[in-house]
Design a protein around this motif. Structure first.
Motif, mmCIF file in Angstrom:
data_model
loop_
_atom_site.group_PDB
_atom_site.id
_atom_site.type_symbol
_atom_site.label_atom_id
_atom_site.label_comp_id
_atom_site.label_asym_id
_atom_site.label_seq_id
_atom_site.Cartn_x
_atom_site.Cartn_y
_atom_site.Cartn_z
ATOM 1 N N HIS A 61 -21.683 11.248 51.326
ATOM 2 C CA HIS A 61 -22.564 10.262 51.930
ATOM 3 C C HIS A 61 -21.871 9.658 53.155
ATOM 4 O O HIS A 61 -20.774 9.105 53.053
ATOM 5 N N CYS A 62 -22.500 9.783 54.309
ATOM 6 C CA CYS A 62 -22.062 9.124 55.540
ATOM 7 C C CYS A 62 -20.598 9.413 55.881
ATOM 8 O O CYS A 62 -20.270 10.523 56.247
ATOM 9 N N PRO A 67 -18.308 17.047 47.918
ATOM 10 C CA PRO A 67 -19.651 17.263 47.363
ATOM 11 C C PRO A 67 -20.187 15.989 46.733
ATOM 12 O O PRO A 67 -19.450 15.260 46.063
ATOM 13 N N PRO A 68 -21.463 15.680 46.931
ATOM 14 C CA PRO A 68 -22.037 14.501 46.284
ATOM 15 C C PRO A 68 -22.023 14.673 44.765
ATOM 16 O O PRO A 68 -22.254 15.781 44.259
ATOM 17 N N PRO A 69 -21.734 13.613 44.026
ATOM 18 C CA PRO A 69 -21.676 13.741 42.566
ATOM 19 C C PRO A 69 -23.023 14.125 41.993
ATOM 20 O O PRO A 69 -24.049 13.502 42.300
ATOM 21 N N ALA A 70 -23.018 15.171 41.154
ATOM 22 C CA ALA A 70 -24.259 15.693 40.579
ATOM 23 C C ALA A 70 -24.647 14.980 39.298
ATOM 24 O O ALA A 70 -25.718 15.244 38.746
ATOM 25 N N SER A 172 -34.597 -0.424 55.983
ATOM 26 C CA SER A 172 -34.238 0.369 54.810
ATOM 27 C C SER A 172 -34.585 1.839 55.017
ATOM 28 O O SER A 172 -33.806 2.731 54.666
ATOM 29 N N ARG A 173 -35.742 2.094 55.606
ATOM 30 C CA ARG A 173 -36.146 3.477 55.865
ATOM 31 C C ARG A 173 -35.184 4.146 56.837
ATOM 32 O O ARG A 173 -34.804 5.311 56.651
ATOM 33 N N ALA A 174 -34.769 3.407 57.866
ATOM 34 C CA ALA A 174 -33.823 3.968 58.836
ATOM 35 C C ALA A 174 -32.493 4.299 58.166
ATOM 36 O O ALA A 174 -31.885 5.345 58.439
ATOM 37 N N LEU A 175 -32.024 3.403 57.278
ATOM 38 C CA LEU A 175 -30.779 3.671 56.567
ATOM 39 C C LEU A 175 -30.904 4.917 55.698
ATOM 40 O O LEU A 175 -30.019 5.784 55.703
ATOM 41 N N MET A 176 -32.002 5.027 54.948
ATOM 42 C CA MET A 176 -32.163 6.176 54.057
ATOM 43 C C MET A 176 -32.242 7.486 54.836
ATOM 44 O O MET A 176 -31.667 8.501 54.421
ATOM 45 N N ARG A 177 -32.913 7.454 55.967
ATOM 46 C CA ARG A 177 -32.981 8.662 56.794
ATOM 47 C C ARG A 177 -31.603 9.034 57.335
ATOM 48 O O ARG A 177 -31.244 10.216 57.395
ATOM 49 N N ARG A 178 -30.835 8.005 57.708
ATOM 50 C CA ARG A 178 -29.487 8.268 58.235
ATOM 51 C C ARG A 178 -28.579 8.849 57.153
ATOM 52 O O ARG A 178 -27.816 9.784 57.410
ATOM 53 N N ASN A 183 -25.623 14.468 55.481
ATOM 54 C CA ASN A 183 -25.145 15.640 54.744
ATOM 55 C C ASN A 183 -26.124 16.786 54.964
ATOM 56 O O ASN A 183 -27.223 16.795 54.400
ATOM 57 N N ARG A 184 -25.713 17.738 55.769
ATOM 58 C CA ARG A 184 -26.574 18.876 56.092
ATOM 59 C C ARG A 184 -26.493 19.985 55.049
ATOM 60 O O ARG A 184 -27.265 20.947 55.099
#
Length: 274
Positions: A61-62, A67-70, A172-178, A183-184
């Motif tokens: 994240h950011c 790897p993000p925790p699954a 909040s929407r801008a943060l979530m999109r960012r 992470n591509r």
């Protein structure tokens, strides 16, 4: 500040302060499609009142690599590894939503290392609707709009949050999109929601926790409604429930109330001069 955790760089916001081993430490853990910035008021206050602050970005994240925790369990092990990397023997854990489950599981796995456990905007089980799970996977922008509708009860924040004129839904929407775009290689939206939905160890975890537990809830929360916390709160050995007037995004909708509740809850651990 960056730490190397599990061979990857992990970013933690410290409120601009350097780590001091003589001070108590508080760790802030964000929820799905968020980052350390959701704790901006609370983390800065603690950093300037006698605390070490580690407001982390979860892996993948950011500013954090790996790897993000699954699963909640994987994320909890990461938090414990972060304490090791930072040289922190004991800490207060504060988690929001997905982060609350992570904090709970970490406190159950290392009870001797957690002085206080604050679960903000929490629920157990933290069931995610099939529509949101599908949307997070196949139509994330639509799902982000849905989550923002369910997460807010106000259009604009109080002055102590993001400032007059700020649109809570839009910010909040801008943060979530960012966060999603950071992470591509992995869909951290769907991975996080699935981890919440799959977590099944909450009751055993709360029974293993040895420290005081704060359940900090929003009375207008549609994502994790207060009624969904009663069973878990009833099993906490030293549980306390505080309800504020807010939706799921407590930290921006009721910033002062959240700060004061956290301050009062963990205040006994702060130095007398703080």
């Amino acid at each position: 500040m960056n730490y190397t955790v599990n061979s990857h760089t992990t970013y933690c916001y410290t409120g601009g302060k350097t780590f001091d081993a003589n001070k108590p430490t508080v760790v802030f853990i964000h929820g799905v499609l968020n980052d350390h910035s959701v704790w901006i008021l609370q983390s800065r206050w603690f950093a300037n009142h006698g605390w070490n602050v580690l407001a982390l970005d979860l892996p993948g994240h950011c500013k954090s690599e790996g790897p993000p925790p699954a699963s909640v369990e994987d994320a909890a092990q990461f938090v414990i590894a972060l304490l090791d990397a930072a040289g922190v023997q004991k800490a207060a854990l504060v988690g929001h939503s997905f982060g609350s489950l992570i904090a709970l599981e970490a406190a159950s796995r290392a009870p001797e290392r957690v002085t206080h456990l604050a679960l903000v905007g929490t629920a157990y089980p933290m069931t995610v609707s099939p529509a949101l799970l599908d949307g997070a996977l196949n139509d994330p922008q639509r799902a982000i709009a849905m989550v923002n509708t369910f997460s807010h009860s106000l259009l604009a924040p109080p002055p102590s949050s993001l400032g007059p004129g700020t649109w809570l839904y839009g910010s909040s929407r801008a943060l979530m999109r960012r966060v999603l775009a950071s992470n591509r290689n992995a869909n951290v939206f769907h991975i996080g929601f699935k981890a919440c939905n799959d977590y099944a160890n909450g009751e055993k975890a709360i029974e293993a926790v040895q420290c005081p537990v704060l359940f900090l809830l929003g009375d207008a929360d549609q994502m994790t409604p207060p009624r969904a916390t009663k069973a878990l709160a009833g099993k906490a050995k030293q549980g306390k429930v505080v309800t504020v007037h807010a939706g799921h995004s407590l930290m921006s909708e009721a910033p002062d109330e959240v700060l004061f509740a956290l301050r009062d809850f963990v205040g006994a651990a702060a130095p007398a001069t703080a």
